[in-house]
Scaffold this motif. Structure first.
Motif, PDB file in Angstrom:
ATOM      1  N   PRO A 312      38.992  48.031  37.125  1.00  0.00           N
ATOM      2  CA  PRO A 312      38.187  47.639  35.961  1.00  0.00           C
ATOM      3  C   PRO A 312      38.749  48.172  34.642  1.00  0.00           C
ATOM      4  CG  PRO A 312      36.769  48.375  37.744  1.00  0.00           C
ATOM      5  CD  PRO A 312      38.164  48.708  38.153  1.00  0.00           C
ATOM      6  N   LEU A 313      39.248  49.410  34.650  1.00  0.00           N
ATOM      7  CA  LEU A 313      39.820  50.007  33.442  1.00  0.00           C
ATOM      8  C   LEU A 313      41.083  49.268  33.017  1.00  0.00           C
ATOM      9  CD1 LEU A 313      39.232  52.505  31.598  1.00  0.00           C
ATOM     10  CD2 LEU A 313      40.916  53.741  32.969  1.00  0.00           C
ATOM     11  N   LEU A 314      41.929  48.927  33.979  1.00  0.00           N
ATOM     12  CA  LEU A 314      43.162  48.203  33.671  1.00  0.00           C
ATOM     13  C   LEU A 314      42.864  46.788  33.188  1.00  0.00           C
ATOM     14  CD1 LEU A 314      45.372  49.412  36.650  1.00  0.00           C
ATOM     15  CD2 LEU A 314      45.831  49.817  34.228  1.00  0.00           C
ATOM     16  N   VAL A 315      41.869  46.149  33.798  1.00  0.00           N
ATOM     17  CA  VAL A 315      41.500  44.792  33.358  1.00  0.00           C
ATOM     18  C   VAL A 315      41.074  44.814  31.888  1.00  0.00           C
ATOM     19  CG1 VAL A 315      39.806  42.943  33.639  1.00  0.00           C
ATOM     20  CG2 VAL A 315      40.921  43.923  35.652  1.00  0.00           C
ATOM     21  N   GLU A 316      40.223  45.762  31.518  1.00  0.00           N
ATOM     22  CA  GLU A 316      39.811  45.882  30.115  1.00  0.00           C
ATOM     23  C   GLU A 316      41.017  46.137  29.216  1.00  0.00           C
ATOM     24  OE1 GLU A 316      36.906  48.932  29.775  1.00  0.00           O
ATOM     25  OE2 GLU A 316      35.515  48.022  31.221  1.00  0.00           O
ATOM     26  N   HIS A 317      41.904  46.995  29.658  1.00  0.00           N
ATOM     27  CA  HIS A 317      43.096  47.329  28.872  1.00  0.00           C
ATOM     28  C   HIS A 317      43.965  46.088  28.646  1.00  0.00           C
ATOM     29  CE1 HIS A 317      46.549  49.708  27.512  1.00  0.00           C
ATOM     30  NE2 HIS A 317      47.292  49.074  28.419  1.00  0.00           N
ATOM     31  N   PHE A 318      44.185  45.306  29.707  1.00  0.00           N
ATOM     32  CA  PHE A 318      45.043  44.129  29.582  1.00  0.00           C
ATOM     33  C   PHE A 318      44.364  43.020  28.767  1.00  0.00           C
ATOM     34  CE2 PHE A 318      47.006  45.607  33.801  1.00  0.00           C
ATOM     35  CZ  PHE A 318      48.009  46.302  33.136  1.00  0.00           C
ATOM     36  N   ILE A 319      43.049  42.875  28.896  1.00  0.00           N
ATOM     37  CA  ILE A 319      42.340  41.881  28.083  1.00  0.00           C
ATOM     38  C   ILE A 319      42.503  42.210  26.602  1.00  0.00           C
ATOM     39  CG2 ILE A 319      40.057  41.010  27.429  1.00  0.00           C
ATOM     40  CD1 ILE A 319      39.259  41.170  30.366  1.00  0.00           C
ATOM     41  N   ARG A 320      42.335  43.482  26.240  1.00  0.00           N
ATOM     42  CA  ARG A 320      42.528  43.875  24.831  1.00  0.00           C
ATOM     43  C   ARG A 320      43.960  43.620  24.378  1.00  0.00           C
ATOM     44  NH1 ARG A 320      39.441  48.406  26.460  1.00  0.00           N
ATOM     45  NH2 ARG A 320      41.361  49.656  26.592  1.00  0.00           N
ATOM     46  N   ARG A 326      39.676  38.135  20.351  1.00  0.00           N
ATOM     47  CA  ARG A 326      38.380  37.705  20.860  1.00  0.00           C
ATOM     48  C   ARG A 326      38.111  38.355  22.216  1.00  0.00           C
ATOM     49  NH1 ARG A 326      36.808  31.654  22.609  1.00  0.00           N
ATOM     50  NH2 ARG A 326      38.961  31.797  23.291  1.00  0.00           N
ATOM     51  N   SER A 327      36.939  38.916  22.372  1.00  0.00           N
ATOM     52  CA  SER A 327      36.607  39.598  23.618  1.00  0.00           C
ATOM     53  C   SER A 327      36.305  38.578  24.713  1.00  0.00           C
ATOM     54  CB  SER A 327      35.413  40.528  23.420  1.00  0.00           C
ATOM     55  OG  SER A 327      34.271  39.779  23.069  1.00  0.00           O
ATOM     56  N   LEU A 328      36.727  38.938  25.931  1.00  0.00           N
ATOM     57  CA  LEU A 328      36.438  38.126  27.108  1.00  0.00           C
ATOM     58  C   LEU A 328      35.672  38.984  28.104  1.00  0.00           C
ATOM     59  CD1 LEU A 328      39.869  36.333  27.692  1.00  0.00           C
ATOM     60  CD2 LEU A 328      37.765  35.256  26.942  1.00  0.00           C
ATOM     61  N   GLN A 329      34.728  38.383  28.799  1.00  0.00           N
ATOM     62  CA  GLN A 329      33.944  39.085  29.808  1.00  0.00           C
ATOM     63  C   GLN A 329      34.351  38.585  31.188  1.00  0.00           C
ATOM     64  OE1 GLN A 329      31.816  41.559  28.929  1.00  0.00           O
ATOM     65  NE2 GLN A 329      32.498  41.165  26.813  1.00  0.00           N
ATOM     66  N   GLU A 333      31.439  39.341  40.204  1.00  0.00           N
ATOM     67  CA  GLU A 333      32.023  38.875  41.468  1.00  0.00           C
ATOM     68  C   GLU A 333      33.540  38.700  41.341  1.00  0.00           C
ATOM     69  OE1 GLU A 333      30.123  35.227  39.411  1.00  0.00           O
ATOM     70  OE2 GLU A 333      29.671  37.368  39.744  1.00  0.00           O
ATOM     71  N   ASP A 334      34.003  38.308  40.146  1.00  0.00           N
ATOM     72  CA  ASP A 334      35.449  38.172  39.934  1.00  0.00           C
ATOM     73  C   ASP A 334      36.125  39.547  39.905  1.00  0.00           C
ATOM     74  OD1 ASP A 334      35.399  35.430  39.885  1.00  0.00           O
ATOM     75  OD2 ASP A 334      35.233  35.285  37.707  1.00  0.00           O
ATOM     76  N   HIS A 362      39.036  29.543  27.941  1.00  0.00           N
ATOM     77  CA  HIS A 362      38.755  28.920  26.644  1.00  0.00           C
ATOM     78  C   HIS A 362      37.408  29.328  26.060  1.00  0.00           C
ATOM     79  CE1 HIS A 362      42.306  26.466  27.162  1.00  0.00           C
ATOM     80  NE2 HIS A 362      41.863  26.063  28.353  1.00  0.00           N
ATOM     81  N   ASP A 363      36.571  29.999  26.835  1.00  0.00           N
ATOM     82  CA  ASP A 363      35.299  30.464  26.274  1.00  0.00           C
ATOM     83  C   ASP A 363      35.274  31.988  26.360  1.00  0.00           C
ATOM     84  OD1 ASP A 363      34.932  30.935  28.953  1.00  0.00           O
ATOM     85  OD2 ASP A 363      33.611  29.212  29.261  1.00  0.00           O
ATOM     86  N   THR A 364      34.131  32.578  26.524  1.00  0.00           N
ATOM     87  CA  THR A 364      34.041  34.036  26.530  1.00  0.00           C
ATOM     88  C   THR A 364      34.161  34.636  27.930  1.00  0.00           C
ATOM     89  OG1 THR A 364      31.632  33.917  26.702  1.00  0.00           O
ATOM     90  CG2 THR A 364      32.585  34.056  24.476  1.00  0.00           C
ATOM     91  N   ARG A 365      34.317  33.780  28.948  1.00  0.00           N
ATOM     92  CA  ARG A 365      34.435  34.286  30.317  1.00  0.00           C
ATOM     93  C   ARG A 365      35.895  34.234  30.756  1.00  0.00           C
ATOM     94  NH1 ARG A 365      31.215  32.526  35.884  1.00  0.00           N
ATOM     95  NH2 ARG A 365      32.735  33.433  37.322  1.00  0.00           N
ATOM     96  N   LEU A 366      36.352  35.330  31.374  1.00  0.00           N
ATOM     97  CA  LEU A 366      37.708  35.387  31.908  1.00  0.00           C
ATOM     98  C   LEU A 366      37.768  34.599  33.203  1.00  0.00           C
ATOM     99  CD1 LEU A 366      40.496  36.838  31.364  1.00  0.00           C
ATOM    100  CD2 LEU A 366      39.776  38.468  33.121  1.00  0.00           C
ATOM    101  N   GLU A 367      38.597  33.566  33.245  1.00  0.00           N
ATOM    102  CA  GLU A 367      38.729  32.712  34.426  1.00  0.00           C
ATOM    103  C   GLU A 367      39.912  33.194  35.264  1.00  0.00           C
ATOM    104  OE1 GLU A 367      36.651  30.466  35.223  1.00  0.00           O
ATOM    105  OE2 GLU A 367      35.504  30.206  33.369  1.00  0.00           O
ATOM    106  N   ILE A 368      39.633  33.666  36.462  1.00  0.00           N
ATOM    107  CA  ILE A 368      40.722  34.226  37.273  1.00  0.00           C
ATOM    108  C   ILE A 368      41.108  33.349  38.449  1.00  0.00           C
ATOM    109  CG2 ILE A 368      39.986  36.564  36.664  1.00  0.00           C
ATOM    110  CD1 ILE A 368      39.137  36.808  39.663  1.00  0.00           C
ATOM    111  N   ASP A 369      40.326  32.261  38.733  1.00  0.00           N
ATOM    112  CA  ASP A 369      40.584  31.465  39.932  1.00  0.00           C
ATOM    113  C   ASP A 369      42.022  30.976  40.000  1.00  0.00           C
ATOM    114  OD1 ASP A 369      38.067  31.821  40.859  1.00  0.00           O
ATOM    115  OD2 ASP A 369      37.276  29.933  40.087  1.00  0.00           O
TER     116      ASP A 369
END
Length: 446
Positions: A312-320, A326-329, A333-334, A362-369
């Motif tokens: 979770p910490l790395l995911v936040e780091h890479f998203i930033r 723009r922030s992504l959530q 479950e993902d 393209h929206d505020t949700r991170l799509e990982i599929d």
């Protein structure tokens, strides 16, 4: 008398090991095999007579055979007029300054000079980051605690870990927090240069040294003068070049290919490998004295699958890093899917997945599929080859997948019996256990 507990026994799974100063003589062949002779500050005598400081059981050595004299320039061995002589690599000597890894034969006994080593027990850092490194797992935070102390010295460091665990980032942070931070940080990939060019790439060459050498050229050591040289994948280094590297480390100077004089190069060396160098030493692929020279401090970077709480910490780091505007959530479950993923490519693979997900969202949700693409990595499956990755990383992922499937099938065939499995695979039992640890597999019986 022979000291049987002169040093602490190292745990191969410990995250940090270091040479603690001085050395010891280890009997590796002969009647006293396995015994350890501690070397302090006072001279010692070795021989078969009880008058010696260290009496040995081998009747083929003289009563007073060797003198051991510690000094400011190192430990000196002197033959004390023995009948059968003292030998190194088949050559008889009267006086010899020892280097770590040197083996000396007296009679039917072989003794090896090895450093005192200790596993370092560290309290985890309270911080979840160190420069560009992030992690909350205690194993990683113990390394954060160590880095400041290591960075402040010029000690050579060996960073071990699987491909993609961030070994180069550790090397960069050692440099950035060191007194050499204003000097160059030079990366040299030992596995990326052809054997016939590697000496030139490391030490430079003079004009006319070989066909195509039309001008003088500096090598990596001179380019790193005053700074840090990072030798990536040192385990890939050709055995033919290893003696020259050892000389460069000892002398802090290099002789260019075709040159006749040495050039000063004040360099702090940090090395990294994804290989088991002790196994490479046993296979005669890596010099033991070079290993001791680069592994003054030895740290193991744990794979990502052993620290799922870091995800979770790395995911936040890479998203930033990839979507700072723009922030992504990410859905819970993902995030759990990412935690369960095996991550053969470790943090680098996770970084690539998040980078693709950020590009596809393209929206505020991170799509990982689509970004995750959990595909099998079988050698015969052309779809397993990911050309989005660098060649070395793609190759390492396939090799890792092969290792895991092979070891799992091997253990299943032999009912979990480690000894039988090692014999069938014709590999050392210790190496098999290290592969089990590497791939998160468990042995059902030993």
């Amino acid at each position: 008398m022979i000291e049987k507990t002169a040093t602490r026994v190292l745990d191969a799974g410990a995250p940090v090991m270091r040479q603690s100063g001085g050395g010891r003589l280890l009997v590796v062949k002969g009647p006293d095999r396995g015994e350890s002779i501690s070397i302090g500050t006072m001279p010692l005598t070795l021989g078969s007579g009880n008058v010696c400081d260290v009496p040995l059981s081998d009747p083929t050595i003289s009563r007073r055979h060797l003198g051991v004299e510690p000094g400011p320039e190192g430990v000196v061995l002197r033959d004390l007029g023995s009948t059968n002589g003292s030998f190194v690599q088949g050559a008889r000597f009267n006086e010899l300054t020892l280097g770590f890894g040197t083996e000396v034969t007296i009679g039917k006994t072989v003794i090896k000079y090895v450093p005192n080593e200790e596993a370092v027990e560290l309290v985890p850092s309270e911080s979840e980051s160190y420069g560009a490194l992030v992690g909350r797992d205690p194993k990683l935070r113990r390394l954060f605690r160590l880095l400041d102390d290591v960075a402040a010295t010029d000690a050579t460091v060996l960073i071990e870990g699987e491909t993609g665990t961030g070994k180069e980032l550790f090397a960069e942070e050692i440099h950035r927090h060191s007194p050499r931070k204003d000097g160059p940080f030079v990366v040299f990939d030992c596995g990326a240069v052809p054997d016939e060019l590697i000496e030139s790439a490391l030490f430079g060459h003079v004009r006319g040294a070989f066909t195509g050498a039309v001008t003088d050229r500096r090598g990596a050591f001179e380019e790193a003068d005053g700074g840090t040289l990072f030798l990536d994948e040192i385990g890939e280094l050709s055995p033919a070049v290893q003696p020259a590297l050892l000389r460069a480390l000892d002398k802090q100077s290099v002789r260019p290919v075709g040159g006749t004089t040495y050039t000063r190069a004040s360099v702090r060396v940090v090395a990294a490998t994804n290989r088991n160098l002790r196994a490479e030493i046993a296979a005669k692929n890596f010099r033991e004295d070079l290993y001791y020279r680069v592994a003054v401090v030895r740290m193991l970077v744990p794979p990502l699958r052993e620290r799922p709480d870091d995800i979770p910490l790395l995911v936040e780091h890479f998203i930033r890093q990839f979507r700072s505007e723009r922030s992504l959530q990410i859905a819970p479950e993902d995030l759990e899917r990412l935690r369960r993923h095996h991550w053969l490519g470790n943090a680098r693979e996770l970084r690539n997945v998040i980078e693709r997900a950020c590009a596809l969202s393209h929206d505020t949700r991170l799509e990982i599929d689509e970004a995750l693409e959990e595909r099998p990595l079988r050698g015969g499956d052309s779809g397993a080859i990911d050309v989005d990755l660098p060649f070395k990383e793609a190759k390492a992922r396939i090799i890792d997948a092969f290792e895991r499937e092979y070891i799992a099938a091997l253990l299943k065939r032999h009912g979990g019996n480690l000894s039988a499995a090692a014999r069938a695979a014709e590999i050392d039992r210790k190496h098999l256990r290290e592969l089990l640890r590497k791939h998160g597999l468990r042995e059902s019986s030993a």
